[in-house]
Write an enzyme that holds these catalytic residues in place. Structure first.
Site, PDB file in Angstrom:
ATOM      1  N   THR A 125      36.953  22.727  -6.220  1.00  6.53           N
ATOM      2  CA  THR A 125      36.463  23.968  -5.390  1.00  6.53           C
ATOM      3  C   THR A 125      35.994  25.285  -6.245  1.00  6.53           C
ATOM      4  OG1 THR A 125      38.711  24.947  -5.369  1.00  6.53           O
ATOM      5  CG2 THR A 125      38.150  23.644  -3.695  1.00  6.53           C
ATOM      6  N   ALA A 126      36.023  24.820  -7.889  1.00 11.20           N
ATOM      7  CA  ALA A 126      35.481  25.668  -8.530  1.00 11.20           C
ATOM      8  C   ALA A 126      36.286  27.236  -8.765  1.00 11.20           C
ATOM      9  CB  ALA A 126      34.033  25.817  -8.473  1.00 11.20           C
ATOM     10  N   LYS A 155      46.945  30.628 -16.920  1.00  9.05           N
ATOM     11  CA  LYS A 155      46.662  30.877 -15.604  1.00  9.05           C
ATOM     12  C   LYS A 155      47.976  30.440 -14.780  1.00  9.05           C
ATOM     13  CE  LYS A 155      45.031  26.580 -13.989  1.00  9.05           C
ATOM     14  NZ  LYS A 155      43.705  25.712 -13.154  1.00  9.05           N
ATOM     15  N   ARG A 205      49.264  28.878 -10.722  1.00  8.42           N
ATOM     16  CA  ARG A 205      48.848  28.279  -9.147  1.00  8.42           C
ATOM     17  C   ARG A 205      49.600  28.566  -8.239  1.00  8.42           C
ATOM     18  NH1 ARG A 205      44.310  25.409  -8.746  1.00  8.42           N
ATOM     19  NH2 ARG A 205      43.424  24.110 -10.604  1.00  8.42           N
ATOM     20  N   GLY A 231      33.333   1.243  12.890  1.00  4.30           N
ATOM     21  CA  GLY A 231      33.476   1.757  11.408  1.00  4.30           C
ATOM     22  C   GLY A 231      34.258   1.038  10.276  1.00  4.30           C
TER      23      GLY A 231
END
Length: 317
Positions: free
Chosen positions: A227-228, A196, A198, A42
Site C-alpha cells: 500500500t506504500a 517504525k 505498526r 470460473g
C-alpha cells in the site's frame, strides 16, 4: 536445448506472460504451447498442446494479484505436466504470494506460506525458483529444493550506472536491515535505518531515524511495496530530517489500494522496481523505472537444467 536426454520446456500461466517471453528470448528457446482458460463458472481449464514426456519442465507464474486465481493456475498446470509424464517440474515463482503469512503473530492465525508450499509439492512440483522471499525461512517450509534469488544485485547495478553522489542507503524498518546493508555494501555507501511501529496491518508510524541522512541523497529499499504507507511515510520523515533527494526501490511492486496515489503525492524522486509482478497501465507513472529479472531467472533455469551450481550465480553478481 537438453541436458543428457532431458529436454528443456518452459511454460507460462497468465500471471506474467511478458516476463516468460523475455526469459525464453534470453535462453533462445520457444515458449511451450499451452492454454489457460476458464469454464463459464470460473473453473481453471489447462490444455498442454505439446508432448512433455521425459522433459525438464519449468512453469513461470508469480502468485500476484489476483493471488488465488494465479495460484490455482500454477497448481493445475503442475498437475497437468505431472500427469503428462514430465520427468521433473520446477515452479518458477518470481513473486511468492502469501509469504507475509509465515508465522503465528496472534492466536489461531494460519501459516499460509507453509500451506502454499504443501500445495505446490502435492501438485507435483519438485523444485522451486523464486526471488526475495519476504522471510528467508520460508525456504524451510518446502520439502523440495528452493533456489532463492536476490533482487539487490539488479537494483545495485542500476544505481551504480547512474553514479549518484552523497548516497546513503536506508532500510524502511529494522526487519529490512540485512537487505539494505547488502545494497549499501555493493554501492560502498553508509547505512541508515527508519525505526517504525505498526499499530495495525498496512499502517506504519515512523518514530526515529538511526544514522546520518542530513544533506544526503538516500535510497530506501524494501522487498515489497504494497500500500506504500511504509515507504512514503519513511520518505516524508527523511525529508523532514534534511535528506536532499529520496529514491525508493523494491523487488516486488504489489502497489495495491492507495499505493499509486500515495507515491504520486510523495517526495520520492524515483521508484525503481523489477518486473516480477506486471504493472497495469493505470499503475504506471513517469517516476517509475522498471528493471527486468529475465536474465537472472534465465541463468537460474539453465543452471538447474544442466545440474550446475545456482549459488555460483551469486558470486558473479
Amino acid at each position: 536445448m537438453s541436458s543428457g536426454n532431458r529436454r528443456l520446456k518452459i511454460f507460462s500461466g497468465n500471471a506474467n506472460s511478458k516476463l516468460a517471453q523475455e526469459i525464453c528470448q534470453y535462453l533462445g528457446v520457444a515458449l511451450g504451447d499451452s492454454q489457460v482458460k476458464r469454464f463459464s463458472d470460473g473453473e481453471v481449464q489447462v490444455k498442454v498442446d505439446e508432448s512433455v514426456r521425459g522433459s525438464d519442465v519449468f512453469i513461470i507464474q508469480p502468485t500476484c494479484t489476483p493471488v488465488n486465481e494465479n495460484l490455482m493456475e500454477l497448481l493445475i498446470m503442475i498437475d497437468a505436466m505431472r500427469r503428462a509424464s514430465a520427468r521433473r517440474i520446477t515452479a518458477v515463482i518470481p513473486y511468492y504470494g502469501y509469504a507475509r503469512q509465515d508465522r503465528k503473530a496472534r492466536a489461531r492465525d494460519p501459516i499460509t506460506a507453509k500451506l502454499t508450499a504443501n500445495l505446490l509439492y502435492a501438485a507435483g512440483a519438485r523444485r522451486v525458483i523464486t526471488m526475495d522471499l519476504h522471510a528467508g525461512q520460508i525456504q524451510g517450509f518446502f520439502d523440495i529444493p528452493v533456489d532463492h534469488l536476490p533482487g539487490v544485485p539488479i537494483l545495485a547495478e542500476y544505481f551504480m550506472q547512474n553514479q549518484i553522489d552523497d548516497l546513503v542507503v536506508v532500510s524502511p524498518d529494522i526487519g529490512g536491515v540485512t537487505r539494505a546493508r547488502d545494497l549499501a555494501e555493493r554501492l560502498r555507501v553508509p547505512l541508515a535505518i527508519v525505526d517504525k511501529r505498526r499499530p495495525e496491518p498496512n499502517v506504519a508510524e515512523v518514530t526515529n531515524i538511526i544514522g546520518n541522512i542530513k544533506d544526503k541523497r538516500v535510497i530506501m529499499i524494501d522487498d515489497i511495496i504494497d500500500t506504500a504507507g511504509t515507504i512514503t511515510k519513511g520518505a516524508e520523515a527523511l525529508s523532514e530530517r534534511g535528506a536532499k533527494e529520496i529514491y525508493a526501490c523494491c523487488t516486488h511492486p504489489v502497489l495495491s489500494g492507495p499505493a499509486v496515489e500515495r507515491l504520486k503525492n510523495s517526495v520520492i524522486k524515483e521508484l525503481v522496481i523489477t518486473n516480477t509482478i506486471p504493472l497495469t497501465e493505470e499503475k504506471m507513472f513517469d517516476r517509475i523505472k522498471v528493471l527486468s529479472v529475465a536474465p537472472i531467472l534465465g541463468e537460474a533455469i539453465i543452471r538447474v537444467h544442466e545440474d550446475l551450481s545456482v549459488s555460483k550465480l551469486f558470486d558473479i553478481m
